[in-house]
Enzyme design. Structure first.
Site, PDB file in Angstrom:
ATOM      1  N   ASP A  97       3.856   4.943  -7.245  1.00  0.00           N
ATOM      2  CA  ASP A  97       3.384   5.211  -5.881  1.00  0.00           C
ATOM      3  C   ASP A  97       3.481   6.700  -5.559  1.00  0.00           C
ATOM      4  OD1 ASP A  97       3.465   2.500  -6.011  1.00  0.00           O
ATOM      5  OD2 ASP A  97       5.199   2.254  -4.697  1.00  0.00           O
ATOM      6  N   LEU A 101       0.828  -1.214   0.000  1.00  0.00           N
ATOM      7  CA  LEU A 101       0.000   0.000   0.000  1.00  0.00           C
ATOM      8  C   LEU A 101       0.862   1.263   0.000  1.00  0.00           C
ATOM      9  CD1 LEU A 101      -2.711  -1.181   2.569  1.00  0.00           C
ATOM     10  CD2 LEU A 101      -2.825  -1.258   0.080  1.00  0.00           C
ATOM     11  N   SER A 102       2.149   1.083  -0.315  1.00  0.00           N
ATOM     12  CA  SER A 102       3.079   2.208  -0.506  1.00  0.00           C
ATOM     13  C   SER A 102       3.381   3.014   0.747  1.00  0.00           C
ATOM     14  CB  SER A 102       2.562   3.161  -1.588  1.00  0.00           C
ATOM     15  OG  SER A 102       2.507   2.508  -2.789  1.00  0.00           O
TER      16      SER A 102
HETATM   17  C1  GLA Z   1       5.879  -1.127  -6.302  1.00  0.00           C
HETATM   18  C2  GLA Z   1       6.781  -0.071  -6.932  1.00  0.00           C
HETATM   19  C3  GLA Z   1       6.042   0.666  -8.063  1.00  0.00           C
HETATM   20  C4  GLA Z   1       5.429  -0.290  -9.056  1.00  0.00           C
HETATM   21  C5  GLA Z   1       4.626  -1.380  -8.329  1.00  0.00           C
HETATM   22  C6  GLA Z   1       4.122  -2.442  -9.265  1.00  0.00           C
HETATM   23  O1  GLA Z   1       4.798  -0.536  -5.635  1.00  0.00           O
HETATM   24  O2  GLA Z   1       7.183   0.857  -5.958  1.00  0.00           O
HETATM   25  O3  GLA Z   1       6.921   1.571  -8.701  1.00  0.00           O
HETATM   26  O4  GLA Z   1       6.393  -0.855  -9.892  1.00  0.00           O
HETATM   27  O5  GLA Z   1       5.392  -2.010  -7.311  1.00  0.00           O
HETATM   28  O6  GLA Z   1       3.221  -1.901 -10.142  1.00  0.00           O
END
Ligand code: GLA
Length: 341
Positions: free
Chosen positions: A149, A105-106
């Site tokens: 993200d 979820l970043s």
């Molecule tokens: C992670 C990375 C993003 C992207 C996603 C997959 O969240 O940080 O940059 O590559 O995976 O879509």
């Protein structure tokens, strides 16, 4: 004067493992977020306390060495942010968050964005802030993440998804039909991208781009020259996922949630079979969701290798239907903000 920076998590609705391949993605920001309160202090130290990690650290702003083996994530991110900002003042940071970490979820990107904002990073555009946050994450983790993200977290709008074209870094917003209900289910597998698997995918996409040219300009018919079956599957995912993102944004514009949901299921299938980033647990949950009539579509969201699933529903499910699962409903929300207090 104190600064309070807030940065949300993101859920990518569709378009995963396409950002680093000049492709398309469609994320939303969610109503779970991280907050940093920064109080200026004298001297040369940044002290930071994370309530979520129950960790207190002190960093000298003149000591920017990042060591993966001996420093905690918290320390590395602060040193990375200090390096990116260059001219930083001493301060005390208090970090609170209801965003689960290592869950797709970043949380790392939200932390980077909030750190830069709370430490007074000056930027002329949100894209500049997003790129600085990406650089912070690269320095802190060594993971070659794309810009998905950070763009979602800095630029998202309430009630909307962002359609991002990474080949030209153009971004438009797509209204989300009011009746769509978004459910996030945690697979129970916590993961870190610092292992090789994510970096391997980026290398494979780079290798394909060298062979075929920019992958956003390539079709399935161009793959005859690719002899390596693994690389071929990776290319099939990227090419078809880009198409699905474009179709999904049209479906949302037409209020066609049923078509949108089918694209989500197809995206998951491709992430699982072509890109090998799903897990047994995630595939089981997706199969279970397919059997529930209120579920319109579902897929893993983010990098995969564990983490979370996003499902689009006609209405909230009965608690009984989600028994034993960790889940939360999310609302497409506003991106990061900064205020003085
Ligand atoms: C992670 C990375 C993003 C992207 C996603 C997959 O969240 O940080 O940059 O590559 O995976 O879509």
């Amino acid at each position: 004067m104190n600064l309070i920076a807030q940065a949300p998590g993101r859920v990518n609705l569709i378009g995963d493992h396409t950002d680093y391949a000049s492709g398309f993605a469609m994320p939303i920001a969610i109503n779970l977020q991280l907050q940093i309160k920064a109080t200026p202090t004298s001297g040369t130290k940044i002290t930071a306390f994370s309530h979520q990690l129950n960790e207190l650290i002190e960093v000298d702003i003149n000591d920017r060495r990042i060591e993966h083996s001996s420093q905690s994530q918290l320390e590395r991110f602060i040193k990375a942010a200090v390096t990116v900002i260059k001219d930083v003042n001493a301060s005390k940071l208090e970090i609170t968050s209801d965003l689960p970490i290592s869950s797709g979820l970043s949380s790392s990107a939200a932390f980077s964005v909030a750190l830069l904002m709370s430490l007074g990073f000056k930027y002329n555009s949100k894209l500049e802030l997003a790129k600085a946050a990406q650089k912070t994450e690269h320095l802190a983790t060594g993971v070659p993440c794309g810009l998905l993200d950070q763009i979602a977290i800095t630029m998202a709008e309430a009630g909307k998804a962002l359609l991002i074209n990474f080949s030209e870094l153009s971004i438009s917003s797509i209204p989300i039909p009011n009746e769509a209900v978004f459910l996030v289910i945690h697979s129970g597998i916590y993961r870190t991208l610092e292992n090789q698997a994510y970096a391997d995918r980026v290398k494979q996409a780079d290798a394909l781009a060298k062979l075929l040219g920019p992958l956003n300009e390539v079709g399935l018919e161009d793959l005859k020259s690719i002899k390596d079956p693994l690389l071929k599957r990776r290319a099939v995912h990227i090419i078809t996922e880009n198409e699905r993102v474009k179709q999904a944004s049209e479906a949302l514009k037409q209020n066609d949630l049923s078509c949108f949901g089918q694209l989500l299921y197809q995206s998951h299938e491709s992430l699982s079979k072509n890109y090998d980033v799903s897990t047994k647990e995630i595939d089981q949950i997706i199969n279970y969701l397919k059997s529930i009539k209120e579920v319109i579509g579902a897929r893993l969201t983010g990098a995969g290798f564990g983490g979370c699933i996003i499902a689009v529903l006609k209405r909230k499910l009965e608690k009984e239907q989600l028994k034993g699962m960790t889940y939360f409903y999310v609302i497409p929300s506003q991106g990061a903000s900064l205020k003085n207090c």
